[in-house]
Design an enzyme around this catalytic site. Structure first.
Site: not given
Length: 172
Positions: A46, A96, A138
């Site tokens: 995501g 990330l 997200e």
């Protein structure tokens, strides 16, 4: 398409509330295409627009719950909102934007999201398991919330290895 830089924890854009997308144009399409390329290159599941420095309500989630033999695919969600959630799952979660860190996070097992596509058309999509987790993760980014704020605790390398069944020993 172009790779975008992924912002890391500490960048101001990751702590801000994102504005709704109001124009469904080539600029948005370029952003979504660039985000897809960036997500693929980073091997993530995501990516939210603020993670590439854009304070707009746009996210991508990789649908991994596909029948054997079918390709995983990206779900684009513009101005998403969770409209229902049920069940519970808990486990390691990473990001990330927070490389190398994993936290123990509780999320719903199933969620339904209402969003718009890249052309402004409203739709609903359901996700379960990892997809539900990614939807929640997200959408949290759009509110300026990182998973580290949702985690019961940050996992040590030993805890992570134990969870995934790694013994940590050297292989001969």
């Amino acid at each position: 398409m172009a790779l975008r830089n992924i912002m890391e924890k500490g960048e101001a854009c990751l702590a801000k509330h994102c504005r709704p997308v109001t124009e469904f144009n080539d600029k948005l399409h370029t952003l979504l295409n660039d985000m897809a390329e960036t997500l693929d290159k980073a091997n993530g599941v995501g990516l939210a627009a603020p993670q590439v420095g854009i304070l707009r309500r746009a996210v991508l989630v990789l649908e991994t719950n596909v029948p054997e033999g079918e390709e995983e695919y990206i779900i684009e969600l513009i101005n998403p909102e969770i409209i229902s959630a049920d069940g519970e799952q808990e486990g390691p979660e990473g990001c990330l934007s927070v490389p190398g860190v994993f936290g123990w996070v509780k999320r719903p097992e199933r969620v339904k999201v209402r969003a718009q596509n890249r052309y402004g058309e409203t739709f609903e999509v359901e996700g379960e398991g990892l997809t539900a987790r990614a939807f929640c993760h997200e959408i949290d980014h759009l509110e300026g919330v990182l998973f580290t704020e949702q985690a019961d605790h940050i996992m040590s390398e030993e805890e992570l290895n134990e969870y995934y069944g790694f013994d940590g020993g050297d292989e001969e």
